[in-house]
Design a protein around this motif. Sequence first.
Motif, PDB file in Angstrom:
ATOM      1  N   ASN A 271      36.297  49.743  20.395  1.00  0.00           N
ATOM      2  CA  ASN A 271      37.053  49.879  21.629  1.00  0.00           C
ATOM      3  C   ASN A 271      36.320  49.150  22.747  1.00  0.00           C
ATOM      4  OD1 ASN A 271      39.211  51.583  20.644  1.00  0.00           O
ATOM      5  ND2 ASN A 271      37.714  53.253  20.515  1.00  0.00           N
ATOM      6  N   LEU A 272      36.864  49.204  23.959  1.00  0.00           N
ATOM      7  CA  LEU A 272      36.226  48.615  25.128  1.00  0.00           C
ATOM      8  C   LEU A 272      35.972  49.705  26.166  1.00  0.00           C
ATOM      9  CD1 LEU A 272      38.463  45.410  25.546  1.00  0.00           C
ATOM     10  CD2 LEU A 272      36.267  45.599  24.351  1.00  0.00           C
ATOM     11  N   THR A 273      35.007  49.468  27.044  1.00  0.00           N
ATOM     12  CA  THR A 273      34.653  50.445  28.072  1.00  0.00           C
ATOM     13  C   THR A 273      34.443  49.753  29.415  1.00  0.00           C
ATOM     14  OG1 THR A 273      33.615  51.983  26.504  1.00  0.00           O
ATOM     15  CG2 THR A 273      32.897  52.127  28.792  1.00  0.00           C
ATOM     16  N   LEU A 274      35.006  50.330  30.462  1.00  0.00           N
ATOM     17  CA  LEU A 274      34.688  49.963  31.840  1.00  0.00           C
ATOM     18  C   LEU A 274      33.747  51.048  32.353  1.00  0.00           C
ATOM     19  CD1 LEU A 274      38.296  49.090  33.093  1.00  0.00           C
ATOM     20  CD2 LEU A 274      36.570  47.513  32.211  1.00  0.00           C
ATOM     21  N   ALA A 275      32.494  50.682  32.603  1.00  0.00           N
ATOM     22  CA  ALA A 275      31.459  51.694  32.823  1.00  0.00           C
ATOM     23  C   ALA A 275      31.472  52.310  34.214  1.00  0.00           C
ATOM     24  CB  ALA A 275      30.081  51.102  32.532  1.00  0.00           C
ATOM     25  N   HIS A 276      32.004  51.594  35.222  1.00  0.00           N
ATOM     26  CA  HIS A 276      31.863  52.083  36.596  1.00  0.00           C
ATOM     27  C   HIS A 276      33.182  51.937  37.362  1.00  0.00           C
ATOM     28  CE1 HIS A 276      27.621  51.607  35.603  1.00  0.00           C
ATOM     29  NE2 HIS A 276      27.771  50.299  35.496  1.00  0.00           N
ATOM     30  N   VAL A 277      34.043  52.928  37.296  1.00  0.00           N
ATOM     31  CA  VAL A 277      35.335  52.877  37.989  1.00  0.00           C
ATOM     32  C   VAL A 277      35.429  54.053  38.963  1.00  0.00           C
ATOM     33  CG1 VAL A 277      37.844  52.944  37.713  1.00  0.00           C
ATOM     34  CG2 VAL A 277      36.446  51.741  36.021  1.00  0.00           C
ATOM     35  N   ARG A 278      35.839  53.772  40.195  1.00  0.00           N
ATOM     36  CA  ARG A 278      36.039  54.857  41.158  1.00  0.00           C
ATOM     37  C   ARG A 278      37.166  55.775  40.680  1.00  0.00           C
ATOM     38  NH1 ARG A 278      36.771  51.823  46.867  1.00  0.00           N
ATOM     39  NH2 ARG A 278      38.571  51.044  45.691  1.00  0.00           N
ATOM     40  N   LYS A 279      36.961  57.063  40.806  1.00  0.00           N
ATOM     41  CA  LYS A 279      37.988  58.013  40.370  1.00  0.00           C
ATOM     42  C   LYS A 279      39.321  57.765  41.070  1.00  0.00           C
ATOM     43  CE  LYS A 279      34.981  61.816  38.920  1.00  0.00           C
ATOM     44  NZ  LYS A 279      34.569  63.214  39.174  1.00  0.00           N
ATOM     45  N   LYS A 280      39.272  57.393  42.326  1.00  0.00           N
ATOM     46  CA  LYS A 280      40.518  57.161  43.059  1.00  0.00           C
ATOM     47  C   LYS A 280      41.272  55.922  42.565  1.00  0.00           C
ATOM     48  CE  LYS A 280      38.320  54.809  47.009  1.00  0.00           C
ATOM     49  NZ  LYS A 280      38.089  54.911  48.473  1.00  0.00           N
ATOM     50  N   ASP A 281      40.603  55.085  41.753  1.00  0.00           N
ATOM     51  CA  ASP A 281      41.251  53.897  41.192  1.00  0.00           C
ATOM     52  C   ASP A 281      41.772  54.109  39.775  1.00  0.00           C
ATOM     53  OD1 ASP A 281      40.777  52.345  43.450  1.00  0.00           O
ATOM     54  OD2 ASP A 281      38.816  51.654  42.721  1.00  0.00           O
ATOM     55  N   LEU A 282      41.544  55.276  39.199  1.00  0.00           N
ATOM     56  CA  LEU A 282      41.870  55.481  37.788  1.00  0.00           C
ATOM     57  C   LEU A 282      43.364  55.288  37.502  1.00  0.00           C
ATOM     58  CD1 LEU A 282      39.584  58.485  36.749  1.00  0.00           C
ATOM     59  CD2 LEU A 282      39.358  56.083  36.080  1.00  0.00           C
ATOM     60  N   HIS A 283      44.214  55.765  38.371  1.00  0.00           N
ATOM     61  CA  HIS A 283      45.650  55.612  38.100  1.00  0.00           C
ATOM     62  C   HIS A 283      46.061  54.147  38.162  1.00  0.00           C
ATOM     63  CE1 HIS A 283      50.089  56.118  38.633  1.00  0.00           C
ATOM     64  NE2 HIS A 283      49.858  56.985  37.658  1.00  0.00           N
ATOM     65  N   ALA A 284      45.503  53.397  39.090  1.00  0.00           N
ATOM     66  CA  ALA A 284      45.804  51.953  39.168  1.00  0.00           C
ATOM     67  C   ALA A 284      45.308  51.227  37.923  1.00  0.00           C
ATOM     68  CB  ALA A 284      45.166  51.361  40.424  1.00  0.00           C
TER      69      ALA A 284
END
Length: 552
Positions: free
Chosen positions: A379-392
């Motif tokens: 699989n792939l991973t994005l290690a650092h995403v702001r929680k407020k951006d998760l839906h986008a």
Amino acid sequence: MYRYDEFDQQIVNERVAQFRGQVARRLSGELTEDEFKPLRLMNGVYLQLHAYMLRIAIPYGTLSSRQLRMLAHLGRKYDRGYGHFTTRQNLQFNWPALKDMPDLLAELATVEMHAIQTSGNCIRNVTSDQYAGAAKNEIEDPRIVSEIIRQWSTFHPEFSFLPRKFKIAVSGTPDDRAAIRVHDIGIQIVQDAKGNIGYEVYVGGGLGRTPMIGKKLTDFVPKEDLLAYLEAVMRVYNMYGRRDNMYKSRIKILVHEIGAEEMKRQVDAEFAELKKAGTLHLPLEEVARIEAYFRPPAFEDLPNESTELNKAVLADPDFANWVKSNIAEHKVPGYAIVNISLKPIGGVPGDCTSDQMDAVADIAEKYSFDELRVTHEQNLTLAHVRKKDLHAVYEALKKHDLATANINLITDQIACPGLDYCALANARSIPIAQRISERFADIARQHEIGELKINNSGCINACGHHHVGHIGILGVDKKGVEYYQVTLGGAADEKTAIGEIVGPAFTEGEIVDAIEKIVNTYLGIRTEGERFIDTYRRVGIEPFKENLYAAH
């Protein structure tokens, strides 16, 4: 991320030029296939069932958006518009023409990537935890020491022609996501009572026809002595590893034959000599130089709770399921780790189209500091995403069929290419994985089942890691007919276990029903909150065997 210096780039460019001449001689007939074979393998080129295959190294599974876009471009230009991510955190192109390989590698070199040491009897791509730099309980980012090992092992004159291929994995947390105990060398980063960081080292793990769990040779190697210790292990293996029988040539066989105590004695003696010489003492300033490449990104000061995330979870049930299974906790407040499943229902595990690679590159650039990871579970991973951006992020992934909400669930299977591609395989593994995912497609049912890892291999070489699946499936050939042997109770985490064969193999028509019987048995006997592997460890194999073969 690590950046090539002039020396790195020169090495890769010179290797491409050298290989260009070798390919020209093969195409002209000056070299036979047998003469060409060791040369192409040094450059990650295999000859599979239908075509040449190229295996590209992704050191410790870390990629920039620019690099992923190049892989997308190469897939379109030289392959069939897709690539296959493997259990070694590599990418394979299954259909490039031999005449195009030098041009492909030359383009790859422009983004600091190559295919060197992805094959042959050498130290292969060093793998690590996809949550590196983000995991809450991380002792130290494992990519730092992985990069040090990569530099030490590349073109090492003493270890270019080992008795057999050699694989190293590094974990920076007590939770092992890198399967270190089933590698030739597994390294666990640890901290002593004084706060000093060092390394616990396991030796002699591996799967294949004789699966073994690595033995811990030392509790603590100081940071500055790690390369000397690894070199000591390699020297003992190079001296005593079997070269007369390829089936007994891995270091796991050496450790098994002489015993862990004798292996430790030999390694300690070699280590003492190397320390005395002092040539492999790792300067802490060099560690600091490489560590700087993996400095944390510029995280914002955010509240851990996200109003935007909470609203989106309540408003969108599909998104809520995705958050439940695909999001992991981050060590920085207000951030999350995003896992991108490459296992859509009915899809080929690990396959990713060029269009999807471009999409992930764009998402990583916009939402995750221009970086992503490849996991050993394909699989792939994005290690650092702001929680407020998760839906986008979810909406962007969804547009490209990349929002499957199944990480660690029954449809998140590992599968090797099997007989559809591989010249070594006895049976197909891809169609079996596809049919299992279709059988268990209902997301509510998947969540009811809970965490369950199914690993599929098309032959005993175990590229699909079937031995360490909670349910393992091994394709075997019986007089020209494909059968599937099932193992239960395997695990590749900090409680590594080799699965136990449940009984006689199943036909292609029986295997999916057999998996469903195993799952139903588990659901009938589990206690509240108990995962499949917990139930198996509590009750053993007998209830599963009894239900599986009751009608046989």
